[in-house]
Design a protein around this motif. Sequence first.
Motif, short mmCIF file in Angstrom:
data_model
loop_
_atom_site.label_atom_id
_atom_site.label_comp_id
_atom_site.label_asym_id
_atom_site.label_seq_id
_atom_site.Cartn_x
_atom_site.Cartn_y
_atom_site.Cartn_z
N ASP A 39 -3.56 1.74 6.90
CA ASP A 39 -2.32 2.38 7.32
C ASP A 39 -1.16 1.44 6.99
O ASP A 39 -1.08 0.34 7.50
N LEU A 40 -0.27 1.90 6.12
CA LEU A 40 0.83 1.08 5.63
C LEU A 40 2.16 1.38 6.33
O LEU A 40 3.19 0.79 5.98
N ALA A 41 2.17 2.28 7.30
CA ALA A 41 3.41 2.72 7.94
C ALA A 41 4.20 1.56 8.55
O ALA A 41 5.43 1.59 8.57
N GLY A 42 3.52 0.55 9.02
CA GLY A 42 4.19 -0.57 9.69
C GLY A 42 4.58 -1.72 8.79
O GLY A 42 5.08 -2.75 9.27
N ARG A 60 -13.72 -3.70 -4.71
CA ARG A 60 -14.97 -3.98 -4.00
C ARG A 60 -15.57 -2.69 -3.43
O ARG A 60 -16.76 -2.42 -3.59
N LEU A 61 -14.73 -1.90 -2.77
CA LEU A 61 -15.22 -0.65 -2.19
C LEU A 61 -15.63 0.34 -3.27
O LEU A 61 -16.65 1.03 -3.14
N ASP A 62 -14.85 0.41 -4.35
CA ASP A 62 -15.18 1.32 -5.45
C ASP A 62 -16.54 0.96 -6.05
O ASP A 62 -17.35 1.84 -6.35
N ALA A 63 -16.81 -0.32 -6.22
CA ALA A 63 -18.09 -0.76 -6.77
C ALA A 63 -19.25 -0.39 -5.85
O ALA A 63 -20.38 -0.20 -6.32
N ALA A 64 -18.96 -0.25 -4.55
CA ALA A 64 -19.99 0.12 -3.58
C ALA A 64 -20.08 1.64 -3.39
O ALA A 64 -20.84 2.12 -2.55
N GLY A 65 -19.27 2.38 -4.17
CA GLY A 65 -19.29 3.84 -4.06
C GLY A 65 -18.45 4.39 -2.92
O GLY A 65 -18.64 5.52 -2.50
N CYS A 66 -17.52 3.57 -2.44
CA CYS A 66 -16.65 3.97 -1.32
C CYS A 66 -15.19 3.96 -1.80
O CYS A 66 -14.91 3.56 -2.92
N ARG A 67 -14.30 4.39 -0.92
CA ARG A 67 -12.87 4.43 -1.27
C ARG A 67 -12.03 3.68 -0.25
O ARG A 67 -12.35 3.68 0.94
N LEU A 68 -10.95 3.11 -0.75
CA LEU A 68 -9.90 2.56 0.11
C LEU A 68 -8.76 3.57 0.07
O LEU A 68 -8.20 3.83 -1.00
N HIS A 69 -8.45 4.16 1.21
CA HIS A 69 -7.36 5.12 1.31
C HIS A 69 -6.13 4.42 1.87
O HIS A 69 -6.23 3.72 2.89
N LEU A 70 -5.00 4.57 1.22
CA LEU A 70 -3.75 4.01 1.71
C LEU A 70 -2.99 5.12 2.40
O LEU A 70 -2.66 6.13 1.78
N ARG A 71 -2.70 4.94 3.69
CA ARG A 71 -2.06 5.99 4.48
C ARG A 71 -0.60 5.62 4.78
O ARG A 71 -0.28 4.50 5.12
N SER A 72 0.27 6.61 4.63
CA SER A 72 1.67 6.54 5.07
C SER A 72 2.49 5.39 4.50
O SER A 72 3.18 4.69 5.24
N PRO A 73 2.46 5.20 3.19
CA PRO A 73 3.35 4.16 2.64
C PRO A 73 4.80 4.61 2.77
O PRO A 73 5.10 5.80 2.63
N SER A 74 5.70 3.67 3.03
CA SER A 74 7.12 3.99 3.08
C SER A 74 7.59 4.36 1.68
O SER A 74 6.88 4.16 0.69
N ALA A 75 8.80 4.87 1.59
CA ALA A 75 9.35 5.25 0.28
C ALA A 75 9.43 4.02 -0.63
O ALA A 75 9.11 4.10 -1.82
N SER A 76 9.83 2.89 -0.08
CA SER A 76 9.93 1.67 -0.91
C SER A 76 8.56 1.16 -1.31
O SER A 76 8.37 0.68 -2.43
N MET A 77 7.59 1.29 -0.43
CA MET A 77 6.22 0.88 -0.76
C MET A 77 5.65 1.79 -1.84
O MET A 77 5.03 1.33 -2.79
N ARG A 78 5.88 3.09 -1.71
CA ARG A 78 5.41 4.04 -2.73
C ARG A 78 6.07 3.72 -4.08
O ARG A 78 5.42 3.76 -5.12
#
Length: 94
Positions: A39-42, A60-78
């Motif tokens: 969660d990137l909101a903060g 690392r997660l992709d290699a293990a068959g998993c995903r890292l989800h980025l939630r709620s980036p601010s406009a500047s972060m996006r």
Amino acid sequence: MEITEPRTIAAIGVVDAHTADDLAKALDDLDGTADVTLDLAGIEFIDSSGLRAIVTAHQRLDAAGCRLHLRSPSASMRRLLELTGLVDLLHIEG
């Protein structure tokens, strides 16, 4: 870093050369057996060392068959993710 729900980490404040290792450790502590949400909101500011921690965890997660989800980036972060080309690599929600 704060774990707010199972397999979700909320990054808060500044993620830079002084704090990026904390983010990397929090992400590493969640093994690669299921998807993880960051969660990137903060986030007030993030530099290249913070982005490196995110990309490393993604790889690392992709290699293990998993995903890292980025939630709620601010406009500047996006915008930063767009400028660095990471918006096409990472899984961004909201």
